[in-house]
Design a protein around this motif. Structure first.
Motif, PDB file in Angstrom:
ATOM      1  N   ASP A  86      38.317  54.366  36.619  1.00 47.58           N
ATOM      2  CA  ASP A  86      38.346  53.182  35.518  1.00 47.58           C
ATOM      3  C   ASP A  86      37.062  52.315  36.067  1.00 47.58           C
ATOM      4  O   ASP A  86      36.822  51.680  37.351  1.00 47.58           O
ATOM      5  CB  ASP A  86      39.499  52.223  35.449  1.00 47.58           C
ATOM      6  N   PRO A  87      35.791  52.196  35.310  1.00 44.53           N
ATOM      7  CA  PRO A  87      34.863  51.326  35.804  1.00 44.53           C
ATOM      8  C   PRO A  87      34.768  50.059  36.308  1.00 44.53           C
ATOM      9  O   PRO A  87      34.477  49.781  37.356  1.00 44.53           O
ATOM     10  CB  PRO A  87      33.798  51.425  34.502  1.00 44.53           C
ATOM     11  N   CYS A  88      35.997  49.232  35.805  1.00 49.88           N
ATOM     12  CA  CYS A  88      36.032  47.827  36.170  1.00 49.88           C
ATOM     13  C   CYS A  88      36.755  47.721  37.389  1.00 49.88           C
ATOM     14  O   CYS A  88      36.301  47.305  38.517  1.00 49.88           O
ATOM     15  CB  CYS A  88      36.767  46.966  35.039  1.00 49.88           C
ATOM     16  N   SER A  89      37.853  48.563  37.660  1.00 50.53           N
ATOM     17  CA  SER A  89      38.736  48.638  38.779  1.00 50.53           C
ATOM     18  C   SER A  89      37.885  49.116  40.064  1.00 50.53           C
ATOM     19  O   SER A  89      38.095  48.566  41.122  1.00 50.53           O
ATOM     20  CB  SER A  89      40.117  49.023  38.427  1.00 50.53           C
ATOM     21  N   ASN A  90      37.029  50.432  39.586  1.00 47.11           N
ATOM     22  CA  ASN A  90      36.463  51.049  40.559  1.00 47.11           C
ATOM     23  C   ASN A  90      35.101  50.131  40.975  1.00 47.11           C
ATOM     24  O   ASN A  90      35.267  49.904  42.471  1.00 47.11           O
ATOM     25  CB  ASN A  90      36.109  52.493  40.159  1.00 47.11           C
TER      26      ASN A  90
END
Ligand code: FAD
Length: 549
Positions: free
Chosen positions: A445-449
């Motif tokens: 997930d772009p936000c968490s990663n």
């Protein structure tokens, strides 16, 4: 005898969740029944609405699906297999979606299609760009509104903009005839609905642009001032569907330009909402693991030390609000303790990274991160390859990287350790690591990663999250008997437990020296390129606190 048992265990694949398909279906049906409308539901809309499924591949607590249903007489559910998702990553050209995540997505789509069919609908699967597919479907089926979940990062926002722009060009026929005015308000429109976090964006006590820079401040604020909404209930029947000639099958992995990969060892996650609901049931109710989560969550081996909810959360086949309400139900029926709270604490981290991505915009993906830190990163390919392939000579790093490659999963502890090793011991550009995670992780997930990577690289919004993870210390605390490393590197099993992390001549020579250790590297380099301690790091090392982990 003992070693043949160990060898057999080393070959075992553990399905997550552990239940078979019949049990999964039963648990999912029972759960969905609890969240089904009772009484005669009110449906007041007219015409046809599209549900454009994105990262919300579920029925339970799906406001997009509910709104489309309520505002129409017929719902057309659509999933677009966007070729851009199967291209390459932004800077370093790795596959954008690895085969294991692609397979997980396929399973999510199969399950969603089946679930929609049970409720009188179906899932139309189309190959191509949403900005081309959706307007053409809107025209063909006289769709007044396309409903979809709102995303927060630039690639997804760009698609939203294009879909919205192209829908405005679709002029709808009214009951009386076709409108000919190009500036008519009678065009199809895109309605984006928030649905990916536990706290609703509209319920935050601040705007995203003034989000606190420190997680604890964010958490305390939302916990004291915001309330988590109830889950959206599902009508028992969602039909009728419009008359579609060919709903199309869920794609085979080969049609995505990928080759099927089978998990040969470790955890094999089953995609789809039925599996997601079964995993919640298994972790909370059947195995009663929620009771001890806070004590076990830093483990690395097997399915039970943590919830493993992340792959389903990332694909949207599981709602974080549903998890919240299940925790509350568990607390009422069994026990409320630090562990039950801690799952919510972690989910608030997930929310925080979602909202931060709105505030930070594209700086999240830049080398200097949101704080625009200037660092002389190396992009040494040989060092990076050794990290990626699990050939660094440090069993703790190599075992974690092999797990990632084989299963598409790595524990949170493992992720922090391999991230710290790549950026601090090897001095490699953190974006190479982040993009490799983007390829491999089932829960990408772009936000968490990118949020976690910017923290790990010391370029995140909160400098206090800047930490060095010492391999000897981490090994001693989290894998004291070397069970995890021996599982992924079976050649180490024959060694005495205390030697498995530092096997000397019995293993590959360490490729770099540890920054704060005495291990000699294989080459005559004493430190990796770009690995000189920066002024910030010197300052950081001299401060007190828990940054040396
Ligand atoms: P649990 O320990 O059971 O936690 C429950 C849930 O809380 C998780 O499913 C997840 O949704 C959330 N959560 C827990 N820790 C974090 C965290 N640090 N940040 C955000 N959410 C968290 N998580 C992703 O979902 N997608 C990613 O792409 C991702 N990339 C990461 C990259 C790095 C370098 C690091 C250090 C962490 C990353 N994480 C990412 C966060 C975390 O490692 C995973 O969410 C977690 O390991 C998933 O396992 P679990 O579901 O068993 O977690």
């Amino acid at each position: 005898m003992q070693s043949s048992n160990a060898a057999r265990a080393a070959q075992t694949v553990t399905r997550v969740p552990g239940s078979g398909s019949e049990e999964m279906e039963r648990v999912a049906e029972q759960t969905l029944t609890r969240y089904t409308f009772d009484g005669v539901p009110q449906r007041k809309g007219k015409g046809v609405a599209i549900v454009w499924f994105r990262n919300d591949l579920r029925i339970l607590d799906n406001e997009v699906l509910f709104k489309a249903w309520a505002s129409s007489e017929a719902v057309l559910p659509v999933y677009c297999v966007d070729p851009r998702l199967f291209g390459t990553t932004h800077y370093f050209g790795f596959p954008k979606t690895g085969a294991l995540r692609a397979q997980f997505l396929i399973e999510c789509l199969i399950d969603l299609k089946k679930s929609l069919m049970k409720r009188g609908l179906n899932l139309l699967i189309q190959h191509g760009k949403p900005e081309q597919i959706l307007p053409s479907l809107a025209k063909a089926y006289s769709v007044h509104t396309v409903y979809a979940q709102k995303e927060t990062c630039s690639e997804e926002l760009n698609v939203e903009r294009l879909v919205s722009k192209n829908l405005q060009k679709v002029i709808l026929s009214s009951a009386e005839g076709v409108s000919t005015k190009s500036n008519s308000t009678n065009s199809a429109r895109l309605e984006l609905i928030w649905g990916c976090s536990m706290y609703h964006i509209d319920d935050l006590p601040f705007s995203c642009m003034s989000l606190p820079d420190v997680y604890t401040q964010f958490r305390k604020s939302v916990e004291s001032k915001s309330v988590i909404r109830s889950c959206i209930k599902v009508p028992a029947s969602l039909g009728p569907a419009p008359d579609v000639k060919d709903w199309e099958c869920v794609p085979e992995i080969s049609s995505l330009g990928l080759q099927q990969e089978k998990v040969s060892k470790g955890m094999a996650f089953v995609g789809g909402e039925s599996a997601a609901l079964s995993r919640v049931h298994e972790y909370f109710w059947k195995k009663d693991l929620l009771r001890t989560y806070k004590v076990t969550r830093n483990g690395m081996l097997g399915p039970d030390y943590s919830t493993k909810f992340s792959p389903w959360l990332a694909s949207g086949s599981l709602s974080p609000r549903f998890i919240y309400h299940e925790v509350k139900r568990y607390e009422k029926q069994r026990e409320a303790n630090d562990s039950t709270y801690w799952v919510l604490f972690e989910l608030i981290w997930r929310d925080y990274f979602k909202f931060l991505s709105i505030k930070q915009g594209n700086s999240l993906f830049h080398a200097g991160g949101p704080r625009k830190v200037k660092t002389n990163w190396s992009q040494d390919q040989a060092l990076f390859d050794a990290w990626r392939d699990g050939h660094t000579g440090y069993p703790l790093i190599d075992a974690n990287m092999k797990e990632l490659m084989t299963t598409g999963f790595m524990s949170n502890r493992g992720r922090q350790i391999v991230c710290s090793f790549l950026v601090r011991d090897m001095g490699i550009d953190w974006r190479m690591g982040a993009e490799w995670f983007e390829t491999c992780l089932l829960d990408y997930d772009p936000c968490s990663n990118y949020g976690n990577w910017t923290y790990g690289a010391g370029v995140g919004n909160d400098p206090r999250e800047d930490r060095y993870f010492s391999i000897p210390k981490q090994a001693q605390n989290y894998d004291p008997d070397g069970e995890f490393v021996a599982y992924w590197l079976p050649q180490l099993r024959a060694l005495p437990k205390e030697k498995r992390h530092f096997p000397g001549m019995s293993y590959i020579k360490p490729i770099v020296a540890l920054k704060f250790g005495n291990t000699k590297p294989v080459s005559n380099r004493t430190t990796a390129p770009g690995n000189r301690r920066s002024a910030t790091e010197e300052k950081w090392m001299s401060r007190k606190g828990n940054r040396f982990q």
